[in-house]
Write a protein that holds these residues in place. Structure first.
Motif, PDB file in Angstrom:
ATOM      1  N   ALA A 445       1.169   0.893  38.784  1.00  0.00           N
ATOM      2  CA  ALA A 445      -0.203   1.004  38.276  1.00  0.00           C
ATOM      3  C   ALA A 445      -1.038  -0.153  38.799  1.00  0.00           C
ATOM      4  O   ALA A 445      -0.506  -1.226  39.120  1.00  0.00           O
ATOM      5  CB  ALA A 445      -0.215   1.016  36.751  1.00  0.00           C
ATOM      6  N   PHE A 446      -2.354   0.051  38.884  1.00  0.00           N
ATOM      7  CA  PHE A 446      -3.237  -1.035  39.285  1.00  0.00           C
ATOM      8  C   PHE A 446      -3.293  -2.117  38.204  1.00  0.00           C
ATOM      9  O   PHE A 446      -3.154  -3.298  38.491  1.00  0.00           O
ATOM     10  CB  PHE A 446      -4.648  -0.510  39.559  1.00  0.00           C
ATOM     11  CG  PHE A 446      -4.758   0.352  40.783  1.00  0.00           C
ATOM     12  CD1 PHE A 446      -4.196  -0.046  41.986  1.00  0.00           C
ATOM     13  CD2 PHE A 446      -5.419   1.568  40.733  1.00  0.00           C
ATOM     14  CE1 PHE A 446      -4.301   0.744  43.117  1.00  0.00           C
ATOM     15  CE2 PHE A 446      -5.531   2.365  41.861  1.00  0.00           C
ATOM     16  CZ  PHE A 446      -4.964   1.957  43.054  1.00  0.00           C
ATOM     17  N   LEU A 447      -3.528  -1.682  36.960  1.00  0.00           N
ATOM     18  CA  LEU A 447      -3.730  -2.623  35.864  1.00  0.00           C
ATOM     19  C   LEU A 447      -2.818  -2.283  34.689  1.00  0.00           C
ATOM     20  O   LEU A 447      -2.515  -1.114  34.441  1.00  0.00           O
ATOM     21  CB  LEU A 447      -5.180  -2.577  35.376  1.00  0.00           C
ATOM     22  CG  LEU A 447      -6.291  -2.914  36.380  1.00  0.00           C
ATOM     23  CD1 LEU A 447      -7.651  -2.761  35.722  1.00  0.00           C
ATOM     24  CD2 LEU A 447      -6.110  -4.327  36.928  1.00  0.00           C
ATOM     25  N   VAL A 448      -2.414  -3.331  33.965  1.00  0.00           N
ATOM     26  CA  VAL A 448      -1.654  -3.182  32.725  1.00  0.00           C
ATOM     27  C   VAL A 448      -2.333  -4.045  31.663  1.00  0.00           C
ATOM     28  O   VAL A 448      -2.692  -5.198  31.933  1.00  0.00           O
ATOM     29  CB  VAL A 448      -0.190  -3.608  32.900  1.00  0.00           C
ATOM     30  CG1 VAL A 448       0.517  -3.668  31.548  1.00  0.00           C
ATOM     31  CG2 VAL A 448       0.543  -2.658  33.834  1.00  0.00           C
ATOM     32  N   ALA A 449      -2.530  -3.491  30.474  1.00  0.00           N
ATOM     33  CA  ALA A 449      -3.128  -4.249  29.368  1.00  0.00           C
ATOM     34  C   ALA A 449      -2.022  -4.965  28.590  1.00  0.00           C
ATOM     35  O   ALA A 449      -1.161  -4.316  27.996  1.00  0.00           O
ATOM     36  CB  ALA A 449      -3.912  -3.319  28.439  1.00  0.00           C
ATOM     37  N   ARG A 450      -2.039  -6.290  28.617  1.00  0.00           N
ATOM     38  CA  ARG A 450      -0.987  -7.072  27.961  1.00  0.00           C
ATOM     39  C   ARG A 450      -0.941  -6.793  26.465  1.00  0.00           C
ATOM     40  O   ARG A 450       0.138  -6.736  25.865  1.00  0.00           O
ATOM     41  CB  ARG A 450      -1.230  -8.566  28.206  1.00  0.00           C
ATOM     42  CG  ARG A 450      -0.157  -9.471  27.603  1.00  0.00           C
ATOM     43  CD  ARG A 450      -0.332 -10.895  28.086  1.00  0.00           C
ATOM     44  NE  ARG A 450      -1.551 -11.498  27.562  1.00  0.00           N
ATOM     45  CZ  ARG A 450      -1.614 -12.222  26.449  1.00  0.00           C
ATOM     46  NH1 ARG A 450      -0.511 -12.424  25.748  1.00  0.00           N
ATOM     47  NH2 ARG A 450      -2.743 -12.743  26.045  1.00  0.00           N
TER      48      ARG A 450
END
Length: 510
Positions: A445-450
């Protein structure tokens, strides 16, 4: 599921033989818990009765009466006739082979396929040709049933089959009416002659009904008339809806921002996990990666630039993700005649699976890095009222559709971002249901929300590898206007949603 969604009220999608039916209405909600394990099996109904008693009609009327119940399958016993030898084929074409005896059915295969579907696994159903009196080499792939209706004259005969049913139905019909229906059906649909139909009926069908079929009515939970049965069908459907309601599961809100819902021993909310806790593989934060992410996060970025830099970033991501594939030592001879010791890929099968729509943004980068491998797709969308993920369509590469090859297949799951983690959760569960090993799944994935659902994903699926370009800290709650529901949103504000910040927006719409 191998069929595309069919709006309620439309004709059902049929595959050969025509008794086998798959209806997809509005998608399948989660069938698992926050630990990634199944919380309930599909609801299985057995429908038995004499030949031409109306079993298939009763099954289809149940499907139609259920309406918006997602993914209902009618599985016909006729698909499981045994493979016939040349000698048996000659008898069959002369109407001298007994198709109405229990031994004519491959019961172990019938039980195995039904058990797989009940346990939310995929199955590959044999295809039988009535014109050729033979089981064909092809099979039909099925997956994702919420309700399964198994129908056939011997549907209640085998104890192993009966053990799989949640509801057992016997369709009772007058013998003269069954004979009339059988003559009409076999002449019109199977190209048989009336004399041959009558001979077969007297020699095989009637004795089988008296000796094997009718006695199974004692195992039925309910006996339904073969005609004028609307009241019985409505009672059955009411029972099915009640059973499915008890098996329903909703937990997206709890995994969206887990630290707000998971309490510590002291009773306070737990803090968001650290990057070390999540054990993610993050693309090295080079100036080039920083520059690309800056362009993609810019609200004023043109569509042309957005597409170009999405392709660049996805290519870098998959080059970095290849480290999770297995490699073995290999020695080659260079053009100057010297030995060079290196590595070669040691994977039987590799494929990609896009989570539509935003996962499609990574497909071109994947194909640039991993050549000549199949790419499938999963269509997962949020329910308009609950926000829960709904499995609308499953189109997986052929290596994943068969369990013997799925366990040796490495799968790259493609999605633009992992926010609440709901779609990622469902996608991983689908692959595991097909037999793909957990440590053979690489989620890119491009982004992951911590602060999002990634911590729940890591806990439920610890062996899955997650690769991303950046980690965003925040997940903010909001409300989606225009979707109002008095049960989930009594104030009428709209459906609750969660947005990543700073994020990249809705990539699937670019």
């Amino acid at each position: 599921m191998y069929t595309s969604p069919i709006p309620p009220g439309k004709d059902l999608k049929l595959f050969q033989p025509k008794k086998n039916t798959v209806l997809v209405s509005h998608g399948r909600p989660p069938w698992y818990g926050e630990d990634g394990k199944h919380i309930g099996n599909a609801f299985v109904i057995g429908v038995a009765g004499g030949s031409a008693s109306g079993k298939t009609h009763v099954a289809r009327e149940i499907v139609r009466a259920l309406g918006s119940i997602p993914t209902v399958i009618i599985l016909s016993q006729d698909s499981f006739y045994k493979y016939h030898t040349p000698e048996e084929l000659a008898l069959a074409h002369a109407n001298m082979l007994d198709f109405d005896h229990p031994d004519a059915i491959d019961m172990p295969m019938f039980v195995a396929c039904l058990a797989d579907l009940k346990e939310c696994k995929q199955s590959n159903i044999p295809v039988y040709s009535f014109a050729e009196h033979q089981r064909l080499a092809e099979t039909k792939y099925l997956y994702g049933a919420t309700v399964i209706i198994a129908e056939g004259i011997m549907a209640l005969h085998d104890p192993a089959l009966r053990a799989l049913y949640d509801l057992k139905i016997f369709v009772q019909c007058d013998s003269d009416l069954m004979l009339a229906r059988r003559i009409k059906r076999d002449v019109k649909e199977r190209g048989r002659g009336v004399e041959g139909i009558l001979n077969q009926y007297l020699r095989f069908v009637k004795p089988s009904y008296d000796n094997f079929v009718r006695p199974t009515s004692s195992h039925a939970d309910i006996i339904v008339p073969g005609s004028n049965n609307a009241v019985a069908i409505e009672l059955i459907c009411t029972h099915i809806r009640r059973q499915l309601q008890e098996r329903s599961n909703q937990f997206r809100e709890r995994i969206a921002i887990p630290h707000q819902y998971i309490k510590s021993n002291s009773g306070s909310s737990t803090p968001p996990p650290t990057l070390e806790d999540l054990n993610l593989t993050v693309l090295p934060n080079t100036p080039q990666v920083q520059g690309i992410l800056t362009i993609l996060r810019d609200r004023g970025c043109s569509r042309q630039d957005f597409v170009f830099f999405v392709d660049r970033l996805s290519t870098l991501l998959f080059e970095h993700a290849l480290q999770h594939l297995p490699y073995v030592p290999k020695t080659v001879v260079t053009p100057v005649g010297a030995d060079s010791h290196g590595k070669q890929l040691d994977a039987s099968h590799i494929c990609g699976v896009c989570i539509q729509r935003s996962g499609g943004a990574l497909e071109r980068g994947f194909r640039r890095v991993v050549r000549d491998v199949p790419v499938g797709s999963l269509l997962i969308q949020s329910d308009l009222t609950t926000g829960e993920p709904m499995c609308l369509q499953v189109m997986l590469p052929v290596h994943v559709r068969y369990r013997h090859s799925a366990e040796n297949t490495w799968v790259f799951l493609l999605d633009a971002q992992i926010g609440t983690g709901a779609a990622a959760f469902m996608s991983i569960r689908i692959l595991l249901d097909h037999g793909v090993k957990e440590d053979h799944i690489v989620f890119v994935a491009f982004l992951v929300a911590r602060g999002g659902g990634i911590s729940v994903l890591r806990h439920a699926f610890p062996e899955v590898k997650f690769v991303c370009a950046a980690v965003d800290d925040e997940m903010e709650e909001g409300w989606l206007e225009g979707v109002q529901d008095e049960i989930t949103n009594p104030g009428g504000i709209g459906r609750k949603v969660w947005v990543m910040e700073p994020g990249m927006g809705q990539i699937g719409e670019m």
